[in-house]
Every structure is written in C-alpha cells, then in structure tokens.
Enzyme design. Structure first.
Site, PDB file in Angstrom:
ATOM      1  N   SER A 103       0.838  -1.197   0.000  1.00  0.00           N
ATOM      2  CA  SER A 103       0.000   0.000   0.000  1.00  0.00           C
ATOM      3  C   SER A 103       0.882   1.259   0.000  1.00  0.00           C
ATOM      4  O   SER A 103       1.668   1.459  -0.913  1.00  0.00           O
ATOM      5  CB  SER A 103      -0.946  -0.042   1.199  1.00  0.00           C
ATOM      6  OG  SER A 103      -1.936   0.949   1.106  1.00  0.00           O
TER       7      SER A 103
ATOM      8  N   ASP B 165     -10.201  -3.573  -4.973  1.00  0.00           N
ATOM      9  CA  ASP B 165      -9.510  -2.702  -4.019  1.00  0.00           C
ATOM     10  C   ASP B 165     -10.110  -1.299  -4.076  1.00  0.00           C
ATOM     11  O   ASP B 165     -10.061  -0.637  -5.113  1.00  0.00           O
ATOM     12  CB  ASP B 165      -8.018  -2.650  -4.352  1.00  0.00           C
ATOM     13  CG  ASP B 165      -7.185  -2.067  -3.224  1.00  0.00           C
ATOM     14  OD1 ASP B 165      -7.724  -1.260  -2.446  1.00  0.00           O
ATOM     15  OD2 ASP B 165      -5.999  -2.420  -3.128  1.00  0.00           O
TER      16      ASP B 165
ATOM     17  N   HIS C 119      -8.349  -4.569  -0.860  1.00  0.00           N
ATOM     18  CA  HIS C 119      -7.060  -4.095  -0.359  1.00  0.00           C
ATOM     19  C   HIS C 119      -6.486  -5.039   0.688  1.00  0.00           C
ATOM     20  O   HIS C 119      -5.270  -5.219   0.781  1.00  0.00           O
ATOM     21  CB  HIS C 119      -7.235  -2.701   0.238  1.00  0.00           C
ATOM     22  CG  HIS C 119      -5.950  -1.961   0.422  1.00  0.00           C
ATOM     23  ND1 HIS C 119      -5.157  -1.586  -0.635  1.00  0.00           N
ATOM     24  CD2 HIS C 119      -5.305  -1.535   1.540  1.00  0.00           C
ATOM     25  CE1 HIS C 119      -4.084  -0.945  -0.187  1.00  0.00           C
ATOM     26  NE2 HIS C 119      -4.154  -0.909   1.130  1.00  0.00           N
TER      27      HIS C 119
END
Length: 518
Positions: A355, A446, A489
């Site tokens: 991320s 995501d 995610h």
C-alpha cells in the site's frame, strides 16, 4: 451499535438512529446527522455504561457528543446531545467515562504524543480539563482502558510497546514488564469494569499471538494461552535493533531478524521492509512467510522510517506533506548502511512494501535503483498524483492532510510528482546499468488503491523498456504483475487464508530466484 435503556443506536450513511428492538425500522428516530463527507462517524459506549458517544473524526481532528445512556426516547423525545469540545484543526480527543468524570485522551495543549485528562460531568468543556497522565518526548499513548480502580495505558516508549497502570486511589503509576521486548501489543476485550485484572495479547517474530492476564493489585503476570511453534528451535534465531543516521543526522531504528550464526561478508540476502505513512508503525510481528527466507540465511530488516508512528507524533509529522521526502531518504540511508557495514550488497538486497509502503519501496526504482536487486510491491500506491488530483475517489479528500492537495497547491503537485513511482518512469530511467526486478500485485475490488494504479505502473514500465539486444540483454530485469480478480485491499477472496499463503509463497519464490540465483 450501542444501547440506551430502551433503544439501540445505529449508523446509516453518517446518520445516527435510535431503534427500538421489535419495532419496524421505519420508526427509527434520527438522533444525529453528519453532513461533511470528509468526516468518519462512529458510536462508542463508556466503559461504565453511563454514556454513549457519537464520534465525528477526520485523520487529524475530533468532535464528540455524549448522550445519557438512561434516556428512554419516550414519545420520540430526542436526547440532549452534549458537545464536549467543538472541532479544532489538528486537535484530536477521545472520550470515556468513570464514576462522575469524563476521561479524555487528547493531543491538546501541544501534547503531541497525547495525554489523559479528566473533567467533571457537569463541566466538560476544555477549560475544565485537568491532566492525569502525560508523556515524555520518547513516549506516546495509543489506547486507554478504564477500570473501577485503575487506568491502563497502552503505548510506546523509545519505539517499543509498553503498558502503564495508573492506580486511581493512590495516583501512582507503574509499568508492566512484557514477556517480549520486540513484539506487537494488542489490548484485550476487557468488558468487566469492576476488576483488577485485564488481558492483552502479544506476537513477536518468533511467537504466535499469545494471551496474558495481568493483576494490577498483585503486579503478577500470568500466561493464559501461549501458542508455541511446532518443530521450531527459537534458540537459533535472534532479534535486535540498531540505529542508522539519516541524511539530516536523525537516528532511524532498524529491527534485524535472522539466524544467530550469520557472518558479515556482504553476501547475506536481506529483505528490507517498511511502511512510513499515516503514523502507522512497521510492526515487529510474527510472519510465517519470513521463515523460508530466514532458514536460507536471509536477514529481515524492518526500517522504522519517518512518517510512521514508532517514535511519536513528531516522527509522523516529519514524514508527511512537505516533509515526505524524509521517508524516502531514511529508507535509502538504511539500505546504504546495510551495504556499507557488509551485512549485504546491492546484488543481495531486496525490498518489500504494501500500500503506502509500496509507494515508499516503489520510489526506489527511480531514486536509487543501484541499491536493490528486487522490489516486491503489494497493492502499491504507485500513482499518488493521479489519485490526489481526483476528489471523486473514495479517500482523496480525506487524505489531503497526509499528502497535500495538488489541485490547489503547486508545491504539493511538484513534490508528489517528484516521488511518484509512476510519474518517474521514462527513457532516462533505463540509462541505469541495471534496474531491480519487480513483482507487483493488485486487486480488482480494491477501494483504497484502485487496480489501475499497479496496472498503469507496470504498463508504463514495459512501454519504456528498450527492446532486447545483445548489448543489454544481461542487464534486463524481470517484471511480473499479478492482478487478483476477487480481492480487495486486505484480501477478501474465497478461501482467504489459503489464498494469502499462496500469494506470499509466490512472492518468496520470486525473491529467492532473483536474489540467490545470481
């Protein structure tokens, strides 16, 4: 959901409703509505059961309203919403209640690492707040739990987890000796208010999550559930911490996990990991996927760079907005140190980030590709400029305090462009004698880092990659993209654990083949 005497409070689209169990939802009573799209709304109940709190928070500010939990909503009568303190930019506060006082965790009055204050029930505004527990410059409060006779403080000291117990009768505070020095600490779900015992869990690089109970009256710690790793000889491994000087002489903590018998010959494979954003710490935790590497002689290095929260609020503030470059420079300084001290060399150094950590590691591709053999970027935030220029994306406006608003601030635009991995892929990148190999992942579902970010990044890299020729063939790096059609995610696909292990097995395999098969 939290209960008043006759109703349950629920949230729907930032509206807080009172619902009487057994009645139709159409009869619910609207208690509060938040009109600002950049604000998160949640409901909490005080530990003693006397109040319900409606919390309206951003990443850097708070506003809390309290409701008497004894309110009955008879004849649809709305409760009195008592505002603790109006929202102030940069000021956060979180409220609980004990007997006749509110206890408030806050960073007000320049308490950058937070402090605990109290105020009487009938005088809740800031002018009446009195300090109860304050922190030193190397300490920070992360969570607070109230009990009848004690207050438990979860936090960090010198970057490592700590627990403090404050006796409300004697006003004395003592620190709990944890069973592990390098670990991740998680507060337990301690629902009992009238007790001197509380539970917490820890995980360390060499131990699964294990639960402990501490008695605040006898100062005794007991293990409740310790998960041992089968067929694992812990005595073969070690975890330690060093400090590396960054470009501006700041000392960057680095945690090293490896076998005890390694030698410093510059040929040790190293996996350098970090996050460095949102004040989130790079945790020293158990990761099963690290052991196939450690067993093969790898060193796992966790760089606690600025932008994370290990060393308090200043550490975080020094790695965001116009100071974001410190995160990247810290990471580079750590890599240079590992090479200079002959722990490893560029041929044996890999990095991994997830991320926002994928942004940190991905930026190494254009900032210092000479330092790394391989980069693994997991759901990486590699196109921050496009994301922050689009206010219609779910998190863009909320994250202006973290990255800046490039639509309105030319300096923020230029800065984000300078460290964006996507923006810095062009023909000049390929003037380097060798670029790191890349393994990039993404998820079609995501909602935090849109799937198109890793797709665009890899597509642009491949577009500018020179065609094969005898003169550069030996220097060509391998670039792989794995796009999961069914994950968000944080995962979320069917068979999640099996899928996660399969994913990390592929990543570990990639690291071994790229770094150890030189």
């Amino acid at each position: 959901m939290f209960r008043c005497i006759t109703h349950i409070l629920t949230i729907f689209k930032k509206k807080v409703y009172a619902h009487r169990i057994g009645t139709d939802q159409s009869n619910d009573i609207l208690v509060y509505e938040e009109l600002d799209d950049t604000i998160f709304v949640d409901i909490t109940g005080s530990k003693d059961g006397n109040y319900v709190m409606i919390n309206s928070n951003t990443l850097s500010s708070s506003e809390v309203r309290v409701i008497d939990a004894r309110h009955t909503f008879e004849d649809t009568l709305l409760p009195k919403l008592r505002l603790v303190e109006p929202r102030m930019p940069g000021i956060e506060y979180y409220v609980d209640h004990h007997n006749d006082s509110f206890y408030i965790l806050t960073n007000v009055d320049d308490a950058r690492n937070f402090k605990l204050v109290k105020t009487p029930d009938n005088a809740i505004r800031k002018s009446n707040w009195q300090d109860v527990i304050t922190m030193q410059t190397t300490e920070k409060i992360e969570d607070v739990d109230l009990f009848q006779n004690n207050i438990v403080i979860y936090g960090r000291k010198d970057g490592l987890p700590m627990i403090l117990c404050h006796d409300l009768r004697t006003k004395k505070t003592h620190q709990v000796e944890l069973p592990e020095k390098f670990c991740v600490l998680n507060p337990g779900t301690n629902l009992d208010f009238n007790t001197d015992r509380f539970r917490f869990s820890i995980t360390s690089p060499f131990m699964h999550e294990s639960t402990y109970e501490y008695d605040m009256s006898t100062y005794k710690l007991n293990s409740i559930r310790v998960q041992h790793i089968r067929k694992f000889d812990r005595s073969k491994y070690t975890c330690s911490q060093i400090h590396v000087r960054s470009h501006d002489n700041k000392r960057i903590p680095v945690t090293l996990i490896h076998q005890k018998n390694i030698t410093l010959n510059g040929r040790n494979p190293v996996l350098l990991k970090s996050y460095g954003a949102y004040g989130t710490s790079t945790d020293i935790e158990f990761r099963v996927e690290q052991f196939p590497l450690i067993e093969r002689g790898w060193v796992i290095a966790l760089a606690h760079v600025r932008g994370g929260g290990e060393l308090g609020r200043d550490w975080y503030e020094d790695g965001k907005l116009d100071k974001k470059m410190n995160s990247f420079k810290d990471f580079i300084s750590v890599a240079e140190y590992l090479i200079k001290t002959k722990l490893t060399s560029p041929n044996y150094l890999a990095a991994m980030g997830t991320s926002a950590g994928g942004l940190l590691v991905g930026a190494m591709l254009h900032m210092r590709p000479d330092l790394f053999n391989t980069l693994v970027l997991r759901v990486p935030f590699v196109d921050p400029l496009s994301a922050m220029l689009n206010p219609k994306l779910p998190l863009t406006q909320i994250e202006y305090p973290e990255w800046g608003n490039p639509s309105e601030d030319p300096k923020a635009y230029d800065l984000i462009e300078s460290y964006s991995p996507y923006e810095n892929i062009d023909t000049t990148l390929f003037n380097n004698s060798r670029l790191p190999s890349l393994y990039v992942t993404g998820g079609m579902k995501d909602q935090r880092v849109a799937y198109w970010q890793p797709l665009k990044f890899v597509a642009r890299f491949r577009h500018y990659t020179p065609p094969p020729s005898s003169s550069i063939k030996k220097n060509r790096s391998l670039v792989l993209l794995k796009m999961n059609l069914d994950r968000g995610h944080f995962g979320g696909s069917s068979g999640e654990q099996e899928s996660r292990l399969s994913d990390v097995a592929e990543q570990v395999t990639f690291l071994i083949t790229q770094v150890q098969n030189i």
